[in-house]
Design an enzyme around this catalytic site. Structure first.
Site, short mmCIF file in Angstrom:
data_model
loop_
_atom_site.label_atom_id
_atom_site.label_comp_id
_atom_site.label_asym_id
_atom_site.label_seq_id
_atom_site.Cartn_x
_atom_site.Cartn_y
_atom_site.Cartn_z
N SER A 14 0.73 -1.26 -0.14
CA SER A 14 0.08 -0.15 -0.14
C SER A 14 0.83 1.06 -0.06
O SER A 14 0.28 2.26 -0.44
CB SER A 14 -0.89 0.02 1.12
OG SER A 14 -0.12 -0.14 2.49
N ASP B 272 -2.69 6.44 11.46
CA ASP B 272 -1.82 5.83 10.50
C ASP B 272 -0.40 6.80 10.52
O ASP B 272 -0.37 7.87 9.90
CB ASP B 272 -2.61 5.92 9.27
CG ASP B 272 -2.09 5.67 7.93
OD1 ASP B 272 -0.67 5.06 8.27
OD2 ASP B 272 -2.23 5.70 6.90
N HIS C 295 1.60 5.44 6.06
CA HIS C 295 1.36 5.93 5.08
C HIS C 295 1.42 7.62 5.02
O HIS C 295 2.15 8.01 6.09
CB HIS C 295 -0.05 5.87 4.48
CG HIS C 295 -0.38 4.29 4.32
ND1 HIS C 295 -0.97 3.41 5.29
CD2 HIS C 295 -0.04 3.53 3.32
CE1 HIS C 295 -1.11 2.14 5.09
NE2 HIS C 295 -0.50 2.13 3.65
#
Length: 439
Positions: free
Chosen positions: A165, A408, A411
């Protein structure tokens, strides 16, 4: 022969009417002579004292003038085709972050493809100073990303991002950057939205993301119909989901890393060679860096053995670190910084840097092997730069309604420091070609 005075001085013996005519003619000539003398004097003065006299130019000087004229571009023939200019090389990956007033390349409104999970401003992030920094290599300037030049450079090509990802995060950044020049057509999406394809019609350029957790063949163990987050990994076999399409690509951007922090059973053929985090008796317990290194070794070996992949350039992007403070993702860890840290504040003894070094060692071996097999490998080393950017993650601003309370810090916000990966990648691609193309 005897000369008379009339022969030597004919005017003395000339008739009177001839003398009068000659006198009149002389009277008419005097103003003309005086005028001519004046013009000659002025011209001589001009030649002597003018800074640009109209002198006869020797052959060497004439050649110099001709050369200078040739160096001036013909404005009538200028087109949109980039002109080639020799690339000045330096170490792009060693440097520091410096303030920049240019801001971001795009915004929420100018890029329609920002995924909600990386759209930090949409999800409530208020600070914007983290956008006002640029990466400065120590011994040169990193050119600012130019979408038109990039698209011209890759016209008629296919580029695939292969990995997890975070690899997709990289591709999504490039998609936003290029959409400032042309809106791409979304031509393919699989049922899980893990394989995507975009097409830029004006440049006949295709941009692809191929999902692969480990680059290797691996399966998750299923318990009562539910994923267990325990994986069986085949160390000697690549994931066919990306390998089967490899010959179609002109550029393959390889990256991976964050899925290796899971329980894994490692196999070579039919033999179990060890595990990570399993803590089972009679099974060799290995550190993450072992399967991590082997994954890139196997992937690079496969590329070097691909007979139909010799037109392809493999661009390897190094590990991009997470920045969890005071815990892991599931134990209350967070990332709420709003500015970069200096290189002096980075711990280069941390595990992220060790993983990056393992990758670099495997990359260098593959690049040398590629010289023999006819495959080209290039490096996009982002680890050092991103170790200094704990401010670039979504943190709590990722809008995940099923994981409220979790942050998060893996990312990257868009726009944000992730965009520098494509500036670095573009410069590497240009250097690979040997010339810089500037519109």
């Amino acid at each position: 022969m005897k000369f008379s005075n009339s022969m030597l001085f004919p005017e003395k013996n000339a008739p009177n009417h001839i003398k009068r005519e000659r006198s009149l003619n002389m009277g008419r000539l005097v103003p003309f002579i005086l005028t001519s003398l004046f013009i000659v004097s002025v011209f001589t003065f001009f030649l002597l004292y003018s800074p640009n006299p109209l002198l006869v130019i020797p052959k060497q000087s004439s050649d110099f003038v001709q050369q200078k004229q040739q160096e001036v571009p013909d404005q009538t023939n200028i087109t949109t085709k980039p002109q080639k200019e020799k690339v000045q090389k330096c170490d792009l990956f060693k440097g520091h972050w410096v303030p920049a007033l240019n801001g971001s390349f795009y915004t929420n409104s100018s890029c329609a493809t920002i995924p909600d999970s990386k759209n930090c401003f949409k999800n409530g992030r208020k600070d914007i100073d983290f956008l006002n920094w640029k990466w400065k290599p120590e011994k040169c300037e990193l050119p600012r990303f130019d979408s038109k030049t990039f698209l011209y450079f890759v016209r008629g090509k296919k580029m695939a991002f292969i990995g997890d990802s975070v690899a997709r995060n990289h591709m999504e950044s490039l998609l936003c950057l290029l959409s400032q020049e042309e809106t791409p057509k979304d031509v393919y999406k699989d049922s899980e939205d893990r394989f995507r394809k975009w097409y830029f019609h004006s440049y006949d350029f295709t941009l692809i993301i191929l999902w692969s957790k480990f680059l290797l063949a691996g399966e998750e163990r299923i318990t009562n119909g539910t994923g267990s987050s325990i994986f069986d990994l085949q160390l000697d076999k690549v994931d066919d989901s990306w390998a089967k399409d490899l010959p179609d690509f002109d550029y393959a951007i390889i990256s991976d890393g964050h899925w290796f922090f899971r329980v894994m059973y490692l196999h070579e053929g039919n033999k179990l060679v060890g595990c990570v985090y399993c803590h089972e008796p009679n099974v060799t317990d290995l550190n993450i860096d072992f399967p991590f290194r082997i994954a890139f070794r196997t992937a690079f070996k496969y590329i070097n053995s691909c007979r139909n992949c010799k037109k392809m350039v493999t661009l390897f992007r190094t590990f991009a670190p997470a920045h969890f403070d005071n815990g892991a993702w599931n134990t209350g860890g967070y990332c709420n910084r709003t500015a970069p840290v200096s290189e002096g504040e980075v711990d280069f003894g941390r595990f992220d840097w060790q993983l990056r070094n393992a990758q670099i060692e495997e990359f260098e071996k593959a690049k040398e092997e590629g010289k023999r097999t006819g495959h080209k490998f290039e490096l996009v080393d982002v680890t050092r730069a991103m170790l200094m950017r704990p401010d670039g993650h979504p943190g709590s601003h990722w809008g995940n309604q099923w994981m409220k309370g979790y942050n998060d810090c893996t990312h990257w916000c868009m726009p944000g420091p992730v965009d520098i990966w494509n500036e670095l990648m573009m410069e590497v691609m240009i250097r690979d070609s040997g010339f810089r193309s500037g519109l």
